[in-house]
Design a protein around this motif. Structure first.
Motif, PDB file in Angstrom:
ATOM      1  N   UNK A  39       0.826  -1.207   0.000  1.00  0.00           N
ATOM      2  CA  UNK A  39       0.000   0.000   0.000  1.00  0.00           C
ATOM      3  C   UNK A  39       0.863   1.260   0.000  1.00  0.00           C
ATOM      4  N   UNK A  40       1.911   1.270   0.805  1.00  0.00           N
ATOM      5  CA  UNK A  40       2.691   2.498   1.006  1.00  0.00           C
ATOM      6  C   UNK A  40       3.794   2.695  -0.019  1.00  0.00           C
ATOM      7  N   UNK A  41       4.291   1.602  -0.590  1.00  0.00           N
ATOM      8  CA  UNK A  41       5.467   1.744  -1.448  1.00  0.00           C
ATOM      9  C   UNK A  41       5.303   1.056  -2.795  1.00  0.00           C
ATOM     10  N   UNK A  42       4.073   0.799  -3.213  1.00  0.00           N
ATOM     11  CA  UNK A  42       3.863   0.073  -4.465  1.00  0.00           C
ATOM     12  C   UNK A  42       4.446   0.819  -5.659  1.00  0.00           C
ATOM     13  N   UNK A  43       4.387   2.153  -5.627  1.00  0.00           N
ATOM     14  CA  UNK A  43       4.886   2.932  -6.758  1.00  0.00           C
ATOM     15  C   UNK A  43       6.378   2.732  -6.986  1.00  0.00           C
ATOM     16  N   UNK A  44       7.083   2.276  -5.955  1.00  0.00           N
ATOM     17  CA  UNK A  44       8.522   2.061  -6.077  1.00  0.00           C
ATOM     18  C   UNK A  44       8.855   0.647  -6.554  1.00  0.00           C
ATOM     19  N   UNK A  45       7.829  -0.175  -6.779  1.00  0.00           N
ATOM     20  CA  UNK A  45       8.047  -1.577  -7.145  1.00  0.00           C
ATOM     21  C   UNK A  45       7.547  -1.846  -8.557  1.00  0.00           C
ATOM     22  N   UNK A  46       8.228  -2.746  -9.244  1.00  0.00           N
ATOM     23  CA  UNK A  46       7.691  -3.199 -10.522  1.00  0.00           C
ATOM     24  C   UNK A  46       6.651  -4.291 -10.276  1.00  0.00           C
ATOM     25  N   UNK A  47       5.996  -4.720 -11.342  1.00  0.00           N
ATOM     26  CA  UNK A  47       4.899  -5.683 -11.208  1.00  0.00           C
ATOM     27  C   UNK A  47       5.384  -6.996 -10.612  1.00  0.00           C
ATOM     28  N   UNK A  48       6.563  -7.465 -11.020  1.00  0.00           N
ATOM     29  CA  UNK A  48       7.071  -8.741 -10.522  1.00  0.00           C
ATOM     30  C   UNK A  48       7.301  -8.700  -9.020  1.00  0.00           C
ATOM     31  N   UNK A  49       7.822  -7.588  -8.522  1.00  0.00           N
ATOM     32  CA  UNK A  49       8.071  -7.460  -7.082  1.00  0.00           C
ATOM     33  C   UNK A  49       6.761  -7.479  -6.305  1.00  0.00           C
ATOM     34  N   UNK A  50       5.763  -6.797  -6.819  1.00  0.00           N
ATOM     35  CA  UNK A  50       4.457  -6.791  -6.141  1.00  0.00           C
ATOM     36  C   UNK A  50       3.866  -8.202  -6.083  1.00  0.00           C
ATOM     37  N   UNK A  51       4.012  -8.926  -7.181  1.00  0.00           N
ATOM     38  CA  UNK A  51       3.477 -10.288  -7.194  1.00  0.00           C
ATOM     39  C   UNK A  51       4.254 -11.197  -6.244  1.00  0.00           C
ATOM     40  N   UNK A  52       5.549 -11.015  -6.143  1.00  0.00           N
ATOM     41  CA  UNK A  52       6.339 -11.811  -5.201  1.00  0.00           C
ATOM     42  C   UNK A  52       5.914 -11.540  -3.766  1.00  0.00           C
ATOM     43  N   UNK A  53       5.659 -10.266  -3.465  1.00  0.00           N
ATOM     44  CA  UNK A  53       5.197  -9.934  -2.117  1.00  0.00           C
ATOM     45  C   UNK A  53       3.823 -10.538  -1.852  1.00  0.00           C
ATOM     46  N   UNK A  54       2.946 -10.447  -2.830  1.00  0.00           N
ATOM     47  CA  UNK A  54       1.614 -11.055  -2.677  1.00  0.00           C
ATOM     48  C   UNK A  54       1.746 -12.547  -2.408  1.00  0.00           C
ATOM     49  N   UNK A  55       2.647 -13.187  -3.126  1.00  0.00           N
ATOM     50  CA  UNK A  55       2.873 -14.613  -2.948  1.00  0.00           C
ATOM     51  C   UNK A  55       3.371 -14.916  -1.533  1.00  0.00           C
ATOM     52  N   UNK A  56       4.242 -14.060  -0.989  1.00  0.00           N
ATOM     53  CA  UNK A  56       4.733 -14.249   0.380  1.00  0.00           C
ATOM     54  C   UNK A  56       3.570 -14.272   1.375  1.00  0.00           C
ATOM     55  N   UNK A  57       2.679 -13.285   1.226  1.00  0.00           N
ATOM     56  CA  UNK A  57       1.543 -13.208   2.149  1.00  0.00           C
ATOM     57  C   UNK A  57       0.576 -14.356   1.922  1.00  0.00           C
ATOM     58  N   UNK A  58       0.342 -14.677   0.655  1.00  0.00           N
ATOM     59  CA  UNK A  58      -0.566 -15.775   0.322  1.00  0.00           C
ATOM     60  C   UNK A  58      -0.062 -17.086   0.898  1.00  0.00           C
ATOM     61  N   UNK A  59       1.237 -17.321   0.811  1.00  0.00           N
ATOM     62  CA  UNK A  59       1.833 -18.543   1.348  1.00  0.00           C
ATOM     63  C   UNK A  59       1.643 -18.623   2.856  1.00  0.00           C
TER      64      UNK A  59
END
Length: 645
Positions: A39-59
């Protein structure tokens, strides 16, 4: 071997409470951190990084939720089950709340998949779909109402399941009422102080009684008790659950709960009129395919029943399994009790392991670990020195335990991070087993190996059995076929004299199994109609509607005035979609053709593992089937099977 370590369970009873509460707390903390960053730093991330983070939480969420679900259904300590159930509710609420978070949705909503590979693009598409289905795009007031309804769905579903799990019933009968039951069954049911014998609704009593008891009153009494499992307590629970789901579906823009559920399933793919209509069409197709054959089979059952009871006017569900067994013995020389004499549990267990090990090119290596109960047997799944996963088998009934048969995922596999683990919770006899139980064992083991072999995924979203829900039964239904193969059965069966089951008896069993097949499809169609129409029609009188659909679907009639919906556990997880079992059976019968008549064909087995099991949910089920068969799936094999071919 891989350096990824499996789960370690507590060794002390008191530590289970900490395990049940502490691991979910750690997952919640990790998810909070990930979401804050998105939420706070998404603009600093590319799409792949956001998906990796989502995967971390999903796991983290998936693993904690799987563990909590298992403990809520299997742990022998009621306090641990209670805590685990609370954690399930909290974790499910957190999962739902994330999909209602407009700020979190914004981190993915406008992303393009231009720079993503195929797995990443698939994940992004499904994450965005989840947010829409979760309600993130709704106005604030509607989002809050969806949150309340989603949490209430979880709470009611857990209560519904708990009432079934804890709802065992008993009947008391005179010794003469056990006429026809095997001697070992009779020996295991001594006469009580009042001269009567206790029979329970546990499968270890129910299944032999409904198949072998020659006394119709005994069969009827026990099946009637089973059909009132968790009633009346689940009456109000189910009524509210249906209302909650209907309102939630409408708020999210769907016509009914069936439309909502089928959007992500094979049956709803590409349907502009919605998956609810597709279910109705499929059920009508099953009705048309089975009606004539069932109409021919039913009079044979009624005529045979009248030999025992000349006053009988209809065959009921309490007669169905007994009559099929009797007719198979009398017409095909298949004595179910003789068949049972070859299937001792202590031979069936290694037989299932050995058969699937050969088929899947794996070894099952026993491991001595602490688990939630002494009955649990654990094995590492090994292929050429590499540990692919771990399985846990909890196979016998006990108080407070899940009282059907199912595979529970435990640790969702992610390559290089989490070793896949899964659990079978079943309720098999410790001595001789019916052939139906053996078939069930193979079926549930199909889920188990799918979870393990499909557990080498990059994203947890696609791990194990994470395919479309109406495909997930197909690999399990396919594996049932190995329980009908004479060569396979000869490899592990033995009677009291040590002789394996004869091939000619297995051949007779297969022929005999063809009779009553259409009526069994009608029975399954009855379950599917109840599942669908309770959710879509929303009847005020659940008992009357359920009885109507069972009575209208099959010539074999329900027991009048009973409440089987109260103990219909699939109404929580499968919702309106019990049609899944026949939909996937159509596919399973087609997949069988890929083995060319040799179930142990090494090339076919290798292709099956590669194209069906190992991809998990990383590809659409339609693509999996076409890759294995070399063509789209068709209805032809199912139609031929229904005709007895």
């Amino acid at each position: 071997m891989t350096s990824i370590e499996p789960l370690v369970f507590p060794t002390d009873a008191d530590d289970w409470v900490a395990f049940a509460s502490g691991r979910p707390a750690a997952a919640v903390a990790l998810v909070a951190d990930v979401d804050a960053r998105l939420i706070d730093a998404a603009d600093e991330m590319d799409a792949a990084t956001r998906l990796d983070l989502w995967n971390d939480a999903d796991l983290a969420l998936r693993q904690a939720t799987c563990e909590a679900y298992l403990l809520s259904e299997a742990h022998p300590d009621a306090e641990v089950r209670r805590i685990a159930e609370e954690q399930v509710q909290a974790l499910e609420a957190l999962s739902a709340s994330r999909l209602l978070d407009a700020k979190l949705f914004a981190a993915f909503e406008a992303l393009t998949d231009d720079a993503l590979d195929a797995d990443q693009a698939r994940l992004l598409a499904q994450v965005r779909r989840d947010f829409h289905r979760g309600g993130a795009g709704l106005p604030v007031a509607d989002r809050e109402r969806v949150r309340v309804l989603t949490d209430r769905d979880t709470e009611l579903s857990l209560e519904f399941s708990r009432n079934i799990r804890d709802g065992r019933r008993e009947i008391r009968v005179a010794p003469a009422a056990l006429a026809g039951l095997p001697q070992d069954f009779i020996d295991a049911h001594p006469v009580d102080h009042d001269g009567l014998i206790v029979l329970t609704t546990e499968y270890t009593d129910l299944m032999p009684v409904r198949e072998y008891a020659t006394d119709r009153a005994t069969r009827t009494a026990l099946v009637a008790a089973y059909n009132d499992l968790a009633w009346p307590v689940n009456d109000s629970v189910l009524a509210e659950l249906l209302a909650v789901r209907a309102e939630r579906a409408q708020l999210l823009g769907y016509r009914d709960w069936a439309d909502y559920e089928t959007e992500t399933r094979m049956i709803g793919a590409g349907r502009p009129d919605g998956g609810s209509a597709a279910i109705a069409e499929f059920l009508a197709r099953l009705d048309d395919a089975s009606a004539a054959a069932a109409a021919g089979e039913y009079p044979v059952l009624l005529e045979r029943l009248r030999q025992d009871d000349p006053s009988a006017t209809e065959v009921t569900i309490a007669d169905f399994f007994y009559l099929l067994s009797t007719l198979r013995r009398e017409r095909h020389d298949v004595d179910a009790q003789l068949v049972r004499s070859y299937f001792s549990f202590d031979r069936v267990l290694p037989g299932v392991l050995d058969t699937t090990a050969r088929l899947l090119d794996v070894e099952y290596v026993p491991v001595e670990i602490s688990a939630w109960h002494d009955d649990v047997r654990s094995y590492d799944v090994i292929r050429r020195g590499e540990r692919l996963g771990r399985i846990h088998l909890d196979l016998h009934p006990r108080d407070g335990k899940y009282n059907h048969a199912a595979c529970f995922p435990l640790a969702p596999g992610v390559t290089g991070r989490v070793l896949p683990e899964a659990v079978l919770l079943c309720n098999f006899a410790r001595g001789l087993m019916t052939h139906d139980e053996v078939v069930t064992f193979f079926h549930e083991f199909g889920h188990l190996v799918h979870d393990i072999l499909g557990g080498a995924q990059r994203f947890v979203r696609f791990s194990g059995v994470a395919t479309e829900w109406d495909f997930v039964e197909a690999p399990s239904q396919l594996l049932e076929e190995w329980a009908w193969d004479a060569e396979v059965l000869a490899s592990f069966t033995a009677n009291a004299d040590g002789e394996p089951i004869p091939a000619d008896l297995v051949a007779k069993m297969r022929v005999a199994d063809g009779f009553g097949r259409a009526l069994e499809v009608r029975r399954q169609l009855g379950h599917a109609n109840v599942s669908y129409h309770l959710h879509v029609d929303r009847p005020e009188d659940l008992q009357a509607a359920t009885e109507h659909w069972y009575a209208a679907t099959s010539p074999v009639q329900p027991l009048r005035g009973r409440h089987p919906y109260a103990g219909f556990g699939h109404l929580t997880g499968y919702g309106a979609c019990y049609y899944t079992y026949q939909w996937s059976l159509v596919i399973a019968r087609d997949l069988l053709s890929g083995f060319g008549g040799d179930l142990m064909d090494a090339e076919a087995a290798s292709r099956y593992r590669r194209e069906i099991l190992e991809p998990g949910g990383s590809r659409d089920a339609t693509a999996l089937v076409e890759a294995f068969l070399g063509r789209p799936s068709s209805f032809d094999a199912y139609r031929a099977w229904l005709a007895g071919a």
